[in-house]
Write a protein that holds these residues in place. Sequence first.
Motif, PDB file in Angstrom:
ATOM      1  N   ARG A 145       0.847  -1.185   0.000  1.00 48.25           N
ATOM      2  CA  ARG A 145       0.000   0.000   0.000  1.00 48.25           C
ATOM      3  C   ARG A 145       0.888   1.241   0.000  1.00 48.25           C
ATOM      4  NH1 ARG A 145      -4.655   1.655   4.370  1.00 48.25           N
ATOM      5  NH2 ARG A 145      -5.873   2.739   2.798  1.00 48.25           N
ATOM      6  N   THR A 202     -10.611  -6.387  -3.140  1.00 49.94           N
ATOM      7  CA  THR A 202      -9.936  -7.423  -2.345  1.00 49.94           C
ATOM      8  C   THR A 202     -10.673  -7.680  -1.029  1.00 49.94           C
ATOM      9  OG1 THR A 202      -8.482  -5.666  -1.546  1.00 49.94           O
ATOM     10  CG2 THR A 202      -7.619  -7.047  -3.291  1.00 49.94           C
ATOM     11  N   TYR A 203     -11.997  -7.518  -1.025  1.00 49.28           N
ATOM     12  CA  TYR A 203     -12.752  -7.823   0.197  1.00 49.28           C
ATOM     13  C   TYR A 203     -12.683  -9.325   0.472  1.00 49.28           C
ATOM     14  CZ  TYR A 203     -14.571  -3.123   0.617  1.00 49.28           C
ATOM     15  OH  TYR A 203     -14.659  -1.767   0.793  1.00 49.28           O
ATOM     16  N   GLY A 204     -11.982  -9.681   1.537  1.00 50.95           N
ATOM     17  CA  GLY A 204     -11.845 -11.091   1.907  1.00 50.95           C
ATOM     18  C   GLY A 204     -10.868 -11.833   1.022  1.00 50.95           C
ATOM     19  N   GLY A 237     -17.004  -0.716   4.573  1.00 45.03           N
ATOM     20  CA  GLY A 237     -15.881  -1.051   3.691  1.00 45.03           C
ATOM     21  C   GLY A 237     -14.855   0.064   3.601  1.00 45.03           C
ATOM     22  N   LYS A 238     -13.601  -0.323   3.572  1.00 43.79           N
ATOM     23  CA  LYS A 238     -12.509   0.657   3.511  1.00 43.79           C
ATOM     24  C   LYS A 238     -11.194  -0.100   3.364  1.00 43.79           C
ATOM     25  CE  LYS A 238     -10.411   4.173   6.447  1.00 43.79           C
ATOM     26  NZ  LYS A 238     -10.285   4.698   7.807  1.00 43.79           N
ATOM     27  N   GLY A 239     -10.120   0.631   3.049  1.00 45.18           N
ATOM     28  CA  GLY A 239      -8.776   0.067   3.109  1.00 45.18           C
ATOM     29  C   GLY A 239      -8.331  -0.602   1.827  1.00 45.18           C
ATOM     30  N   GLN A 248     -11.174  -4.034   3.462  1.00 45.60           N
ATOM     31  CA  GLN A 248     -11.606  -4.667   4.703  1.00 45.60           C
ATOM     32  C   GLN A 248     -13.049  -4.259   5.001  1.00 45.60           C
ATOM     33  OE1 GLN A 248      -8.907  -4.767   8.045  1.00 45.60           O
ATOM     34  NE2 GLN A 248      -7.324  -3.650   6.920  1.00 45.60           N
TER      35      GLN A 248
END
Lengths: 442, 480
Positions: A37, A419-421, B451-453, B457
């Motif tokens: 990041r 990229t959730y999960g 939701g964020k990041g 996440q």
Amino acid sequence: MKAQDYFYALADRLQSHIQVGEVFTCWYSGEESDFVRFNKSKIRQAGSVNQGLISVNLIKNQRQSSFEFGLSGDIERDGKTLEKLFSEQRKHVKHLPADPHVLFSESVHSSESTHESQLSSSESVVDQVLSLSKNLDLVGIFAQGPVYRGFANSMGQRNWFSKHTFNLDYSIYLRDDKAIKADYAGFVFEQNHLEREFELVQDKLKVLREPAQALKPGKYRVYLAPSAVNELVGILNWGAFSEKAFQTKQSPLSKMRDSAARFNPMFSLGESTAQGAGPLFQAQGFMKPGNVSLIQNGKLTNSLISPRTAKEYGLHTNGANASESPEAFELRAGDLSRNDVLKKLDTGIFIGNLWYLNYSEWQSARITGMTRFACFWVENGEIKKPLNVMRFDDSLYSIFGDNLEALTKESDFILDPQTYGERSTCSAHLPGALVKEFRLTL
Amino acid sequence: MMSQSSLKKRVAALKLPVEYWSIRCVQMKTDTLCARQGVLNPPCTTSDRGFLVTVLNEGGVGYAATPDDSHSSLQAAFESAMNWARISGKYALFEPKSFPRTKAHGSYGSPVKKAFSKMSLARKVQMLKEVSSELKFDERIVDWSASLMNQSSAVHYINSDGAYLEQEFNLFQPDLSATAHTSGQTQTRTLSGHGVAKQSGLELLEEIHFEQIAKRVAEEALELVMAENCPSGARDLLLAPDQMMLQIHESIGHPLELDRILGDERNYAGTSFVKPDMFGKYQYGSKLLNVTFDPAYHGELASYSYDDDGARAQKAYLIRDGLLKRPLGGLLSQARADMLGVSNSRASNWNRPPIDRIANVNVEPGDSSLEDMISQVEKGIYMKSNLSWSIDDSRNKFQFGCEWAQLIENGRLTRVVRNPNYRGISANFWRNLTAVGNKKTNEVYGSMMCGKGEPNQAIHVGHASPACLFKGVDVFGGQK
């Protein structure tokens, strides 16, 4: 052990564990990812994630129950856990009511899609990105590594999919909210490509240096770049093509099925799994067709039908996932050359990106959202000034209907950076769109 | 779950030639049960465990996440994290000394009276089917569902400074939904806009009268489908707590996140109209506005004793008497910004590193009764239950929609209207807060999906609020 062998070994273990009258379906999702990041052309967070999740559905006497668990990476331990959880489900399932909507693939279609990694080391990519951006304000994320999906069932079907991809999703900021957003994704990272992208970004940044113009609410002629079209088309993922949503009158496109509502004849949208970045199989073992036409020349042609919905309404499944949402949109390109976009726009707004869309009235497919990143005021075919962010509120029946004037010849292939999960395998193949009137409200 | 001594023993056997390290172990189990149109979807139990190893070394910080607790895998994770620390050290965004370290020992447990497992699967299924029958009381109800979600997790944290933290959470979310359709019009009503979610056991079902309210939910869907469209124009707006949840979340919670203010989120979730020099000076809202970060609020969804950097969590005022006091920033962001924050460094699971998150952010109750607020409105509208949300990346220009609304005319609640929406600008909106409901109007809601990041996440957050009245808001309805 390779991920594919690991999954197949667990599936074989499950196969040897089942009893007469039992059916199982099994889904695997895993990845070995590096995530870096960035903020202000420095590293904010960097690390690696190894993970694998297995989902098992046990079906017996028209009853079904499911469990998922995160694999530890120890084959013996995972095998024992799998057997233990399966035995527990066996006890539970007999107490459940019969499920009239159970449907799984009973014909065996095994498949395998793999390729060798051509990825550079993450460190070398980070060195290149931060070297090229050392005098810029770059923020975003670099993600790369293999992504795996697998399917197995008790009929002996085995499917495997793996892809080694990278995705550099970034913005370069000038000041405050003035920035250029870009994305570089694929299989082979080329420094030359990134250098060219950065040069283009720097050209656009020059325009952003001009004082920003504030627009009044009203209707404007706009050009929507493919990234902006992706946001508008993307909101159709919220049940718009779901057969269950059509059946229960909840699709934002219900008017297309129930009345004469149409989009513009130049609008043809499909689910193009064959051209996408994800697997050709789904969680109940059905194979996905290479292409499903959803809207053809402005008319609704098909919905996405999951196995469960197919069973409930007596239809044929077309390999849709459980949420009946597209994973690989393809919007047919038009005849407007990208080089002629500004000339054809003449006077209006060049919208690079849209953001945070939601339905303000889903029955009319009315959407609200914001402009974001690089949006410019264009006069007589020339970019004049950057714009402050504006809220829009308009119907897709208008934007993609009578007000759609042209689609570009060229399309962008957009790999979903979410990229959730886990890292997404969704994608979209979209042109830009010239729209006669687009309603700004705040 | 791995015990403290077992975790320490595993780590003691590793070679860790680094300046500082921590391990966060998360074990999570989620049960979901849903009946749609009276048919039970396959029940699902998800269980997962993993370790996030963080290393400070060679001037940088690196992490590695692994689900495997074997010696070789943990050693490999440490070596990977060390490599990332080396790479980060070449391009570090912050001084290594800014990285938070703790020697804390402590624990936390969610308040649970009746564990999810105390009710048999058969009884839960029977309850969902009975509730489903209540929802489908009229042929115009074309879709209906009833569901239960229970998530239990144990989070253990140790580090090279000797800290040991052990926290156990139980999040419970019951939900109902009814969709009515007639004459080409479709409307849906849910259980408070899917906002009933707390740290609780099954006792929450009794608290909200889950088995009794289903028919009312469906009746309101029918009421909406027969209602006229919400009128357009400026009106006083009375927001129920289950819409205040969203209003607080989007236009106070997110803009006060310090990592946004520091620019970390500019490529994804966005930045903030709030700048560091505004704290202590900026009048965020009217003098009636008091907003707290409250990790000790009983039963609220994001309550905890320590955040995921091991910082002790305590209640703090973010906005007092309308004046902006402090941001939502954990220890690392506080060090980077050189300002006080709160303990809100949180990670969604073992496979993500912590970042600044909203957690529990609440509007403190005032002294107006609901009747008082309604009676003072000549031309207004009362909105409930969030349906739609959109706000710009600086968290200023917003547009929100609700499931249900009722007009207020000459001090009285009158007609129900459908498709209610309103829009505004955060900076002006909160200054038009003209009345804050008393404790009797205060309710607690939560969301599992903030939701964020980057990497992304999705995490749970809580918002408690009384009903609140705002002056002169731009309200509008649908086209149909």
